[in-house]
Design an enzyme around this catalytic site. Structure first.
Site, short mmCIF file in Angstrom:
data_model
loop_
_atom_site.label_atom_id
_atom_site.label_comp_id
_atom_site.label_asym_id
_atom_site.label_seq_id
_atom_site.Cartn_x
_atom_site.Cartn_y
_atom_site.Cartn_z
NE ARG A 75 0.18 -10.80 -4.06
CZ ARG A 75 0.32 -11.49 -3.12
NH1 ARG A 75 1.59 -12.31 -3.23
NH2 ARG A 75 -0.18 -11.62 -2.14
CE LYS A 81 -5.87 1.56 21.89
NZ LYS A 81 -7.13 0.88 21.15
CG ASP A 112 0.41 -9.59 18.78
OD1 ASP A 112 0.58 -8.87 17.82
OD2 ASP A 112 -0.59 -9.66 19.28
CG HIS A 155 0.51 -2.64 21.78
ND1 HIS A 155 0.83 -1.56 20.75
CD2 HIS A 155 -0.16 -3.32 21.02
CE1 HIS A 155 0.38 -2.04 19.64
NE2 HIS A 155 -0.11 -2.95 19.80
CE LYS A 167 -4.24 -12.12 19.59
NZ LYS A 167 -5.08 -10.90 19.53
P1 NDP Z 1 -2.81 -8.43 4.65
O1 NDP Z 1 -2.25 -9.72 4.57
O2 NDP Z 1 -4.38 -8.38 4.96
O3 NDP Z 1 -2.58 -7.71 3.47
C1 NDP Z 1 -1.42 -7.42 2.83
C2 NDP Z 1 -1.24 -6.64 1.65
O4 NDP Z 1 -0.20 -6.52 1.04
C3 NDP Z 1 -2.39 -6.88 0.86
O5 NDP Z 1 -2.85 -5.61 -0.07
C4 NDP Z 1 -1.62 -7.67 -0.51
O6 NDP Z 1 -2.18 -7.28 -1.91
C5 NDP Z 1 -0.13 -6.93 -0.32
N1 NDP Z 1 0.87 -7.80 -0.67
C6 NDP Z 1 1.08 -9.12 -0.34
N2 NDP Z 1 2.19 -9.49 -1.00
C7 NDP Z 1 2.44 -8.94 -2.10
C8 NDP Z 1 3.50 -8.56 -3.06
N3 NDP Z 1 4.23 -9.72 -3.06
N4 NDP Z 1 3.38 -7.46 -3.77
C9 NDP Z 1 2.53 -6.77 -3.76
N5 NDP Z 1 1.55 -6.74 -2.84
C10 NDP Z 1 1.65 -7.51 -1.94
O7 NDP Z 1 -2.04 -7.67 6.05
P2 NDP Z 1 -2.55 -6.75 7.08
O8 NDP Z 1 -3.58 -5.61 6.25
O9 NDP Z 1 -3.19 -7.57 7.98
O10 NDP Z 1 -1.24 -6.20 7.76
C11 NDP Z 1 -0.54 -5.29 7.08
C12 NDP Z 1 0.61 -4.74 8.14
O11 NDP Z 1 -0.16 -4.36 9.09
C13 NDP Z 1 1.52 -5.92 8.55
O12 NDP Z 1 2.63 -5.56 8.80
C14 NDP Z 1 0.65 -6.35 9.86
O13 NDP Z 1 1.79 -6.57 10.95
C15 NDP Z 1 0.38 -4.64 10.22
N6 NDP Z 1 -0.69 -4.63 11.41
C16 NDP Z 1 -1.98 -5.01 11.01
C17 NDP Z 1 -3.09 -4.74 11.83
C18 NDP Z 1 -4.31 -5.33 11.23
O14 NDP Z 1 -5.12 -5.01 11.91
N7 NDP Z 1 -4.39 -6.07 10.21
C19 NDP Z 1 -2.92 -4.16 13.14
C20 NDP Z 1 -1.58 -3.67 13.52
C21 NDP Z 1 -0.50 -3.99 12.27
P3 NDP Z 1 -2.99 -8.40 -2.37
O15 NDP Z 1 -4.13 -8.59 -1.83
O16 NDP Z 1 -3.13 -7.68 -3.85
O17 NDP Z 1 -2.34 -9.60 -2.79
#
Ligand code: NDP
Length: 498
Positions: free
Chosen positions: A62, A200, A253, A258, A358
Site C-alpha cells: 500500500r 526445516k 496458531d 505445525h 509461548k
Molecule cells: P505485516 O502486517 O507486517 O505486513 C502486511 C503487509 O501487507 C504490508 O506490506 C502492508 O503494506 C500490506 N497491506 C496491508 N493492508 C494492505 C492493503 N489494504 N492494501 C495493500 N497492501 C496492504 O504482516 P506480516 O508480514 O507479519 O504477515 C503477512 C502474512 O504472513 C500474514 O498472513 C501472517 O499470518 C503470515 N505469517 C507471518 C509470519 C511472520 O513472521 N511475520 C510468520 C508466518 C506467517 P503497507 O505496509 O504498505 O501498509
C-alpha cells in the site's frame, strides 16, 4: 575379524537444480514477513546461483515508494550478508503501490510485469506470494484473478502459481471459503500453502530416520511404543502481534498446522515413493485417523494455559494480559497440551501428547518416543525399581540430534542399572544446511514441487479435528477455571491429569 567400518561410499543425493528464471511478485512487500524472511531468503538463493540473475522480484504493497526506496529497504533487510551480488540483485527489484481492495485493479501491475518480462527476456513464469494479512487473502486473490494474472499460457507460455501463508482460514468454514476463492483462479497444483516447519531440514530428517533405516520401523508401533511427546516451546511472547494472537490463540496458531505436521511425520506410514502426493496422501491418512474430540471428553484430554508475569533469561517479563493490545480479561490460551490418539492398526491406544506454548523455559522443538518397559524384568528380586524404558529423542531445535537412551550396568556394582545415551548431533557431522526453510520452500515452488506444502484436504481434516476443541474453549462458561495461569519462563501450568 575386521572392525566394522562406516560406509565410505559417496553420499547418495538428490540436489536442488538451478531454477528457471521467473517473476516473483510479493504482495505485502513492506511487511514483517518479507523483511525478516522472504527478502533474506531470495537474496541467499540469488547468492547461491540457484535463482537465475534474469529473474525479477516485484514488491507490491500500500505504501507509496519508488523502486529505489524499495531497494534501500531490502538492502537493510539483507544487511550482514555477503554483498558481492547486491548491485545485480538490486537491479532485479521493483516496487508497485496499490490497495488490496475490490475497487482497485491490478491491470497496471499486469502491464508493468509484461514490460519487465519483455525487457529481461523472461518466459512469463510467475509466483504470486501473499505476505499480507489473512483478512485480505480473498480480495487479493480475486484481484489477481480479475486482472488475468492467474491465467497460464498468456502470450504463448508461462505458469502462474500462488503461495499463501498460514492461517488457512480461521475455522473449517472460512478455510473452505478461502479455498473456493483460490480454486476459482488457480487449480490445486498451482496453490502452495506454506508451513515453514515442514521445510526445516531436521523435520524432514524424521522421514529419513524412519524410512531409510531398518532398525526403527519394526519397533515403531503400539507393541513397543508406550507414548509419544511432541513439543514446540517458545520463550518469546507475542511480541507486537497482539491483534493477531488475541484472535488466534495457541490452538489456531500452532496446533492446526505445525503440531499436526509433526504428528503426521511421526505417525505416518511409509509412502511407496518420495513424491509430493504420495507423501501428502500418507499425512492425510493420519489426520483422518485422529480420534475426534467429543462432548464427553470435554477438557479431559486438553490443558490450556496463559502466561503470567515471570522471568526469562534473568529478565522480568510481563504477563499476557499486560501485553500492549491484549485485553486485561483475555481468555486467549498461550499454552496447550493435548492428548490425541491415532486410531489405526499401528497406533491404537498409544497417546500422543502435543504441547506448545509461548513464554516457556526455552525455545525447544522435539519429538520424544517413549518405548514400553521390558515385558519381564529378571532383576525384579534384586532391584526395587522397575527397569527404565528406552527413549528416542529427535531433537529439532536448538540441537538437531538423535538421542537413544538404554540401560547398562554401572561398573563395579553387582547390579546397578543406569541410563546412558547414544547421541548423534547433525552439527558435528555437517555444517548447517545451505538452504533454510524459506529458501527451500521458494525454490520448491519455483520448481513446482508441492511435497512440503499443505494440500486442501489436509487443511480441512485438521480443522474438522480441531473445531470441537475450539468450540469448547470459546463457548464454555467456566473458561476462567479451565485456563490455568503459568509463570513466564516455566514449562507451563502444573499438569496432573491427562
Ligand atoms: P505485516 O502486517 O507486517 O505486513 C502486511 C503487509 O501487507 C504490508 O506490506 C502492508 O503494506 C500490506 N497491506 C496491508 N493492508 C494492505 C492493503 N489494504 N492494501 C495493500 N497492501 C496492504 O504482516 P506480516 O508480514 O507479519 O504477515 C503477512 C502474512 O504472513 C500474514 O498472513 C501472517 O499470518 C503470515 N505469517 C507471518 C509470519 C511472520 O513472521 N511475520 C510468520 C508466518 C506467517 P503497507 O505496509 O504498505 O501498509
Amino acid at each position: 575379524m575386521q572392525p566394522i567400518e562406516l560406509d565410505k561410499r559417496p553420499e547418495s543425493c538428490l540436489i536442488y537444480g538451478i531454477a528457471n528464471p521467473c517473476s516473483i511478485v510479493v504482495f505485502g512487500a513492506t511487511g514483517d514477513l518479507t523483511t525478516r524472511k522472504l527478502a533474506p531468503a531470495l537474496y541467499n538463493l540469488y547468492l547461491q546461483g540457484v535463482l537465475p540473475e534474469s529473474s525479477i522480484i516485484v514488491g507490491v504493497a500500500r505504501s507509496e515508494m519508488s523502486d529505489d526506496q524499495f531497494r534501500m529497504r531490502i538492502k537493510e533487510a539483507v544487511a550482514g550478508k555477503d554483498m558481492s551480488m547486491w548491485e545485480k540483485f538490486a537491479a532485479a527489484l521493483y516496487y508497485h503501490s496499490t490497495q488490496f481492495d475490490h475497487s482497485y485493479s491490478l491491470s497496471q501491475l499486469s502491464e508493468r510485469l509484461k514490460n519487465l518480462e519483455k525487457e529481461r527476456n523472461l518466459g512469463g513464469d510467475r509466483v504470486f506470494y501473499l505476505a499480507i494479512p489473512p483478512s485480505l487473502y480473498n480480495v487479493t486473490v480475486e484481484m489477481i484473478g480479475r486482472s488475468g494474472l492467474s491465467r497460464e499460457n498468456f502470450d504463448g507460455n508461462g505458469w502462474a502459481r500462488i503461495v499463501i501463508e498460514k492461517p488457512f482460514g480461521r475455522d473449517f468454514k472460512t478455510a473452505v471459503e478461502l479455498n473456493k476463492t483460490l480454486q476459482k483462479h488457480f487449480d490445486e497444483s498451482r496453490i502452495f500453502r506454506i508451513d515453514h516447519y515442514l521445510a526445516k531440514e531436521t523435520v524432514q530428517n524424521v522421514l529419513m530416520l524412519r524410512f531409510a533405516n531398518t532398525i526403527f520401523e519394526p519397533l515403531w508401533n503400539r507393541m513397543f511404543i508406550d507414548h509419544v511427546q511432541i513439543t514446540a516451546a517458545e520463550s518469546i511472547g507475542i511480541e507486537s502481534r497482539a491483534e493477531y494472537y488475541e484472535d488466534s490463540g495457541i490452538l489456531r496458531d500452532m496446533f492446526q498446522n505445525h503440531m499436526m505436521q509433526l504428528l503426521a511425520l511421526t505417525a505416518m506410514e511409509p509412502p511407496s515413493e518420495l513424491q509430493a502426493d504420495y507423501v501428502r496422501d500418507e499425512r492425510c491418512k493420519i489426520f483422518r485417523s485422529l480420534r475426534p474430540f467429543s462432548a464427553e471428553d470435554d477438557f479431559r484430554n486438553i490443558i490450556l494455559g496463559q502466561y503470567g508475569p515471570g522471568t526469562i533469561d534473568g529478565v522480568g517479563v510481563r504477563g499476557y494480559r499486560e501485553e500492549p493490545g491484549v485485553s486485561a480479561a483475555s481468555m486467549t490460551p498461550t499454552f496447550a497440551t493435548m492428548k490425541v490418539f491415532v486410531e489405526n492398526w499401528r497406533w491404537n491406544g498409544v497417546p500422543f501428547y502435543l504441547t506448545s506454548g509461548k513464554r516457556l523455559g526455552e525455545k525447544l522443538t522435539e519429538i520424544v518416543i517413549h518405548f514400553r518397559t521390558v515385558p519381564h524384568s529378571m532383576f525384579r528380586n534384586a532391584l526395587q525399581e522397575s527397569v527404565t524404558p528406552n527413549i528416542l529423542t529427535l531433537g529439532i531445535y536448538p540441537d538437531e540430534t538423535v538421542n537413544l537412551t538404554f540401560q547398562i550396568n554401572s561398573p563395579g556394582s553387582k547390579i546397578c542399572l543406569r541410563s546412558v545415551a547414544m547421541d548423534f548431533n547433525y552439527n558435528e557431522v555437517y555444517s548447517l544446511s545451505n538452504l533454510d526453510a524459506y529458501e527451500r520452500l521458494l525454490l520448491d515452488c519455483i520448481q513446482g514441487d508441492q511435497m512440503l506444502f499443505w494440500r486442501q484436504d489436509a487443511v480441512e481434516l485438521c480443522w474438522s479435528f480441531l473445531e470441537p476443541v475450539l468450540y469448547h474453549c470459546e463457548s464454555c462458561l467456566d473458561m476462567d477455571k479451565r485456563l490455568l495461569t503459568y509463570d513466564a519462563g516455566t514449562w507451563g501450568p502444573e499438569i496432573n491429569q491427562l
